[in-house]
Design a protein around this motif. Structure first.
Motif, PDB file in Angstrom:
ATOM      1  N   ASP A 150      27.866 -36.913  28.906  1.00 18.74           N
ATOM      2  CA  ASP A 150      29.435 -37.935  28.447  1.00 18.74           C
ATOM      3  C   ASP A 150      29.856 -38.212  29.518  1.00 18.74           C
ATOM      4  OD1 ASP A 150      29.773 -38.442  25.441  1.00 18.74           O
ATOM      5  OD2 ASP A 150      30.313 -36.236  25.410  1.00 18.74           O
ATOM      6  N   TYR A 151      30.136 -39.039  30.304  1.00 18.63           N
ATOM      7  CA  TYR A 151      30.799 -39.362  31.502  1.00 18.63           C
ATOM      8  C   TYR A 151      31.833 -40.042  31.829  1.00 18.63           C
ATOM      9  CZ  TYR A 151      30.971 -40.177  36.901  1.00 18.63           C
ATOM     10  OH  TYR A 151      31.394 -40.727  38.043  1.00 18.63           O
ATOM     11  N   ASP A 152      32.503 -38.724  32.029  1.00 16.97           N
ATOM     12  CA  ASP A 152      34.375 -39.512  32.380  1.00 16.97           C
ATOM     13  C   ASP A 152      35.230 -39.091  33.275  1.00 16.97           C
ATOM     14  OD1 ASP A 152      36.374 -40.833  31.198  1.00 16.97           O
ATOM     15  OD2 ASP A 152      37.285 -38.751  30.223  1.00 16.97           O
ATOM     16  N   ALA A 153      35.810 -39.414  34.048  1.00 17.18           N
ATOM     17  CA  ALA A 153      36.623 -39.109  35.048  1.00 17.18           C
ATOM     18  C   ALA A 153      36.033 -38.649  36.054  1.00 17.18           C
ATOM     19  CB  ALA A 153      37.743 -38.491  34.610  1.00 17.18           C
ATOM     20  N   GLY A 154      34.872 -38.844  36.561  1.00 13.54           N
ATOM     21  CA  GLY A 154      34.064 -38.471  37.492  1.00 13.54           C
ATOM     22  C   GLY A 154      33.429 -36.922  37.104  1.00 13.54           C
ATOM     23  N   VAL A 155      33.165 -36.993  35.952  1.00 19.96           N
ATOM     24  CA  VAL A 155      32.432 -35.433  35.219  1.00 19.96           C
ATOM     25  C   VAL A 155      31.623 -35.906  34.055  1.00 19.96           C
ATOM     26  CG1 VAL A 155      33.339 -32.608  34.374  1.00 19.96           C
ATOM     27  CG2 VAL A 155      34.684 -33.838  35.786  1.00 19.96           C
ATOM     28  N   LEU A 156      30.403 -35.459  34.581  1.00 21.82           N
ATOM     29  CA  LEU A 156      28.788 -35.191  33.591  1.00 21.82           C
ATOM     30  C   LEU A 156      29.260 -34.376  32.623  1.00 21.82           C
ATOM     31  CD1 LEU A 156      26.249 -37.020  32.731  1.00 21.82           C
ATOM     32  CD2 LEU A 156      24.956 -35.952  34.788  1.00 21.82           C
ATOM     33  N   THR A 157      29.050 -34.074  31.748  1.00 28.49           N
ATOM     34  CA  THR A 157      29.545 -33.007  30.710  1.00 28.49           C
ATOM     35  C   THR A 157      27.917 -33.156  29.901  1.00 28.49           C
ATOM     36  OG1 THR A 157      32.039 -33.242  30.483  1.00 28.49           O
ATOM     37  CG2 THR A 157      30.470 -31.569  28.687  1.00 28.49           C
ATOM     38  N   LEU A 158      27.115 -32.110  29.822  1.00 28.35           N
ATOM     39  CA  LEU A 158      25.808 -31.813  28.974  1.00 28.35           C
ATOM     40  C   LEU A 158      26.428 -31.503  27.427  1.00 28.35           C
ATOM     41  CD1 LEU A 158      23.083 -32.396  31.322  1.00 28.35           C
ATOM     42  CD2 LEU A 158      24.528 -34.425  30.235  1.00 28.35           C
ATOM     43  N   ARG A 159      25.978 -31.756  26.369  1.00 30.15           N
ATOM     44  CA  ARG A 159      26.434 -30.398  25.515  1.00 30.15           C
ATOM     45  C   ARG A 159      24.830 -30.240  24.657  1.00 30.15           C
ATOM     46  NH1 ARG A 159      30.849 -29.027  23.803  1.00 30.15           N
ATOM     47  NH2 ARG A 159      33.074 -30.255  25.016  1.00 30.15           N
TER      48      ARG A 159
END
Length: 143
Positions: A109-118
């Motif tokens: 997921d990419y939101d507000a300049g942060v890429l989050t991998l789960r």
């Protein structure tokens, strides 16, 4: 007016200016956090100013590679840059993933300049109870 100085930030800025922006053959590092949350590992990368289509995520065997490119903003001809501290170019990070992680089901997921991998923990790696069978031919020793 108060001004706070951070000599390490200044050193980082000077190093970035001397080395220039990252390229595909020599990318710059990107900051990240990694932690476990329940039955999955979470890895968050700071990529402000990068569009989602400029991010490339690959997994080969147990090597996770994230590459991103921050391009300069289009400016009019009469614009004169006074200060430029935001790094441009290519950023990359490689992480060796444990065999206990399920690389087939990574969510990004990419939101507000942060890429989050789960990254979920593989079922075979989760703790489980082992039942003990009692055989009919065994004898108990009493004392």
């Amino acid at each position: 007016m108060l001004m706070r100085t951070d000599p390490f930030r200044e050193l980082d800025r000077l190093t970035q200016q001397l080395m220039g922006p990252g390229t595909w053959s020599r990318p710059s590092a990107m900051p990240m956090d990694a932690y476990r949350e329940g039955d999955e590992y979470v890895v968050a990368f700071d990529l402000p100013g990068v569009t989602a289509d400029a991010i490339d995520i690959d997994v080969e065997r147990n090597m996770l590679t994230v590459k991103a490119e921050r391009r300069p903003l289009a400016k009019a001809d009469d614009v004169q840059m006074e200060l430029s501290e935001r790094p441009l170019g290519v950023f990359s990070r490689q992480i060796v993933l444990a065999d206990t992680l399920d690389t087939e089901h990574i969510q990004a997921d990419y939101d507000a300049g942060v890429l989050t991998l789960r990254i979920p923990i593989a079922e075979r790696a989760k703790p489980r109870k082992i039942s003990i069978g009692v055989g009919s031919g065994r004898m108990e020793i009493s004392g």
